[in-house]
Design a protein around this motif. Sequence first.
Motif, PDB file in Angstrom:
ATOM      1  N   ALA A   1     -10.517   7.847   0.636  1.00  0.00           N
ATOM      2  CA  ALA A   1     -10.920   9.241   0.474  1.00  0.00           C
ATOM      3  C   ALA A   1     -12.370   9.469   0.877  1.00  0.00           C
ATOM      4  CB  ALA A   1     -10.700   9.678  -0.967  1.00  0.00           C
ATOM      5  N   SER A   2     -13.227   8.478   0.683  1.00  0.00           N
ATOM      6  CA  SER A   2     -14.646   8.655   0.990  1.00  0.00           C
ATOM      7  C   SER A   2     -14.966   8.384   2.457  1.00  0.00           C
ATOM      8  CB  SER A   2     -15.495   7.735   0.103  1.00  0.00           C
ATOM      9  OG  SER A   2     -15.253   6.372   0.410  1.00  0.00           O
ATOM     10  N   ALA A   3     -14.041   7.758   3.189  1.00  0.00           N
ATOM     11  CA  ALA A   3     -14.261   7.484   4.605  1.00  0.00           C
ATOM     12  C   ALA A   3     -14.177   8.771   5.420  1.00  0.00           C
ATOM     13  CB  ALA A   3     -13.224   6.477   5.109  1.00  0.00           C
ATOM     14  N   ASP A   4     -14.764   8.747   6.606  1.00  0.00           N
ATOM     15  CA  ASP A   4     -14.661   9.905   7.490  1.00  0.00           C
ATOM     16  C   ASP A   4     -13.235  10.074   8.009  1.00  0.00           C
ATOM     17  OD1 ASP A   4     -17.605  10.898   7.998  1.00  0.00           O
ATOM     18  OD2 ASP A   4     -17.665   8.709   7.996  1.00  0.00           O
ATOM     19  N   ALA A   5     -12.536   8.983   8.192  1.00  0.00           N
ATOM     20  CA  ALA A   5     -11.122   9.007   8.558  1.00  0.00           C
ATOM     21  C   ALA A   5     -10.506   7.707   8.060  1.00  0.00           C
ATOM     22  CB  ALA A   5     -10.934   9.151  10.068  1.00  0.00           C
ATOM     23  N   ALA A   6      -9.227   7.767   7.716  1.00  0.00           N
ATOM     24  CA  ALA A   6      -8.590   6.598   7.112  1.00  0.00           C
ATOM     25  C   ALA A   6      -7.123   6.541   7.507  1.00  0.00           C
ATOM     26  CB  ALA A   6      -8.728   6.643   5.587  1.00  0.00           C
ATOM     27  N   ILE A   7      -6.549   5.371   7.317  1.00  0.00           N
ATOM     28  CA  ILE A   7      -5.135   5.160   7.614  1.00  0.00           C
ATOM     29  C   ILE A   7      -4.547   4.236   6.559  1.00  0.00           C
ATOM     30  CG2 ILE A   7      -5.622   3.200   9.169  1.00  0.00           C
ATOM     31  CD1 ILE A   7      -3.245   4.201  10.899  1.00  0.00           C
ATOM     32  N   ARG A   8      -3.296   4.469   6.218  1.00  0.00           N
ATOM     33  CA  ARG A   8      -2.572   3.571   5.332  1.00  0.00           C
ATOM     34  C   ARG A   8      -1.183   3.310   5.909  1.00  0.00           C
ATOM     35  NH1 ARG A   8       1.582   5.818   2.509  1.00  0.00           N
ATOM     36  NH2 ARG A   8       1.499   7.988   1.813  1.00  0.00           N
ATOM     37  N   PRO A   9      -0.584   2.172   5.578  1.00  0.00           N
ATOM     38  CA  PRO A   9       0.764   1.889   6.087  1.00  0.00           C
ATOM     39  C   PRO A   9       1.825   2.646   5.301  1.00  0.00           C
ATOM     40  CG  PRO A   9       0.017   0.087   4.711  1.00  0.00           C
ATOM     41  CD  PRO A   9      -1.147   1.032   4.825  1.00  0.00           C
ATOM     42  N   ARG A  10       2.994   2.736   5.895  1.00  0.00           N
ATOM     43  CA  ARG A  10       4.118   3.400   5.241  1.00  0.00           C
ATOM     44  C   ARG A  10       4.836   2.415   4.320  1.00  0.00           C
ATOM     45  NH1 ARG A  10       6.103   8.351   6.377  1.00  0.00           N
ATOM     46  NH2 ARG A  10       4.850   8.435   8.278  1.00  0.00           N
ATOM     47  N   HIS A  11       4.067   1.683   3.559  1.00  0.00           N
ATOM     48  CA  HIS A  11       4.585   0.791   2.521  1.00  0.00           C
ATOM     49  C   HIS A  11       3.456   0.531   1.529  1.00  0.00           C
ATOM     50  CE1 HIS A  11       2.842  -2.361   5.312  1.00  0.00           C
ATOM     51  NE2 HIS A  11       2.280  -2.686   4.168  1.00  0.00           N
ATOM     52  N   GLY A  12       3.773  -0.130   0.421  1.00  0.00           N
ATOM     53  CA  GLY A  12       2.755  -0.484  -0.550  1.00  0.00           C
ATOM     54  C   GLY A  12       2.628   0.535  -1.671  1.00  0.00           C
ATOM     55  N   GLU A  13       1.630   0.300  -2.509  1.00  0.00           N
ATOM     56  CA  GLU A  13       1.460   1.095  -3.719  1.00  0.00           C
ATOM     57  C   GLU A  13       1.173   2.563  -3.425  1.00  0.00           C
ATOM     58  OE1 GLU A  13      -0.949   0.670  -7.968  1.00  0.00           O
ATOM     59  OE2 GLU A  13      -1.784  -0.222  -6.147  1.00  0.00           O
ATOM     60  N   LEU A  14       0.314   2.831  -2.433  1.00  0.00           N
ATOM     61  CA  LEU A  14      -0.002   4.226  -2.113  1.00  0.00           C
ATOM     62  C   LEU A  14       1.205   4.962  -1.553  1.00  0.00           C
ATOM     63  CD1 LEU A  14      -3.609   3.910  -0.624  1.00  0.00           C
ATOM     64  CD2 LEU A  14      -2.924   4.608  -2.931  1.00  0.00           C
ATOM     65  N   GLU A  15       2.035   4.257  -0.815  1.00  0.00           N
ATOM     66  CA  GLU A  15       3.272   4.868  -0.320  1.00  0.00           C
ATOM     67  C   GLU A  15       4.213   5.182  -1.469  1.00  0.00           C
ATOM     68  OE1 GLU A  15       6.368   6.209   2.267  1.00  0.00           O
ATOM     69  OE2 GLU A  15       4.195   6.015   2.511  1.00  0.00           O
ATOM     70  N   SER A  16       4.276   4.285  -2.440  1.00  0.00           N
ATOM     71  CA  SER A  16       5.215   4.482  -3.553  1.00  0.00           C
ATOM     72  C   SER A  16       4.852   5.696  -4.400  1.00  0.00           C
ATOM     73  CB  SER A  16       5.269   3.228  -4.430  1.00  0.00           C
ATOM     74  OG  SER A  16       4.059   3.053  -5.151  1.00  0.00           O
ATOM     75  N   ILE A  17       3.550   6.050  -4.428  1.00  0.00           N
ATOM     76  CA  ILE A  17       3.147   7.225  -5.206  1.00  0.00           C
ATOM     77  C   ILE A  17       2.918   8.446  -4.310  1.00  0.00           C
ATOM     78  CG2 ILE A  17       2.142   5.821  -7.042  1.00  0.00           C
ATOM     79  CD1 ILE A  17      -0.627   6.384  -5.911  1.00  0.00           C
ATOM     80  N   GLY A  18       3.178   8.285  -3.012  1.00  0.00           N
ATOM     81  CA  GLY A  18       3.045   9.406  -2.086  1.00  0.00           C
ATOM     82  C   GLY A  18       1.625   9.886  -1.895  1.00  0.00           C
ATOM     83  N   TRP A  19       0.655   8.967  -1.928  1.00  0.00           N
ATOM     84  CA  TRP A  19      -0.755   9.365  -1.876  1.00  0.00           C
ATOM     85  C   TRP A  19      -1.110   9.945  -0.507  1.00  0.00           C
ATOM     86  CZ3 TRP A  19      -5.405   8.040   0.583  1.00  0.00           C
ATOM     87  CH2 TRP A  19      -6.572   8.502  -0.058  1.00  0.00           C
ATOM     88  N   GLN A  20      -1.787  11.086  -0.535  1.00  0.00           N
ATOM     89  CA  GLN A  20      -2.191  11.800   0.671  1.00  0.00           C
ATOM     90  C   GLN A  20      -3.665  12.175   0.577  1.00  0.00           C
ATOM     91  OE1 GLN A  20      -0.199  12.606   3.285  1.00  0.00           O
ATOM     92  NE2 GLN A  20       1.895  12.372   2.507  1.00  0.00           N
ATOM     93  N   HIS A  21      -4.240  12.492   1.717  1.00  0.00           N
ATOM     94  CA  HIS A  21      -5.619  12.996   1.758  1.00  0.00           C
ATOM     95  C   HIS A  21      -5.792  13.728   3.084  1.00  0.00           C
ATOM     96  CE1 HIS A  21     -10.062  12.945   1.962  1.00  0.00           C
ATOM     97  NE2 HIS A  21      -9.975  12.976   0.652  1.00  0.00           N
TER      98      HIS A  21
END
Length: 265
Positions: free
Chosen positions: A214-234
């Motif tokens: 969230a604090s980065a100027d731009a970021a990427i996450r994979p379509r798996h893992g903990e953030l995917e399981s909770i549907g985290w977006q930014h």
Amino acid sequence: MIYSRGAMGEDRFAAGGLLCVEYYEGAPLSYVSESAALGLRDLAASHPVVPTTTRTPEQFRRIDLPGGPWPYAITSNGGAILVDGQADASWRRGIDATVRSASASLDEVTAELRRRISTEWVSKFRIAEDLFCYLVVDVDVQPHDFMSEWSTWCIDHGWNASQQGRKIYSMPDPVCKSRAVAEVHRRLTEAGLLTSGSPVLAAGDGALDAEMLASADAAIRPRHGELESIGWQHPTLTITEHTGIAAGEEILDWFTRSASVPVAS
């Protein structure tokens, strides 16, 4: 960026084209694809790349990550900054002072945590770098309300709790990756290795990565893992199309493209 044989799946493992980057007790443990290895080497040759992990320095040093050696690395979820492989003592002193003033002590937290767990579902209880602790659990037997109740207690005491598969982390709030990333960015800028205002690009897949992304100027996450399981977006977040080890390759392609163009403010 790295995957165990189990995490990537037997079909992908059998397909080959892999580079083992971590051995544990003499046995191969973690891999990257040969394509990802090449991409990471090329990226590190042209831009400052800072490996950032919740692993301890000892655990990080087990990895022969393509593109090294690394002038800077961040370990222990931001609790340690490694400079040419060695922990920066001044950074750690500052972290310890902030934790003492803002959060319950590690002793208080571990005592409370031990009161709440059982060997029926916890196989390991580990303290990392005298900073935070984590459990290795049997997810199938873990009480369904443990995380919600433990998270509430942690929030009330200046800590946070996160579950990533079989591991449950308990972390003091001041120990976070974004603080360490900002410090390394400042040092790289002062050294003339970054121009003033150079953007931060970040990748991660766990809840402990969320504040860094969230604090980065731009970021990427994979379509798996903990953030995917909770549907985290930014608003500044990209999500890969692929999962598993193929997502690692996609993330490196994204870094290479994003580093070559200005990031919108």
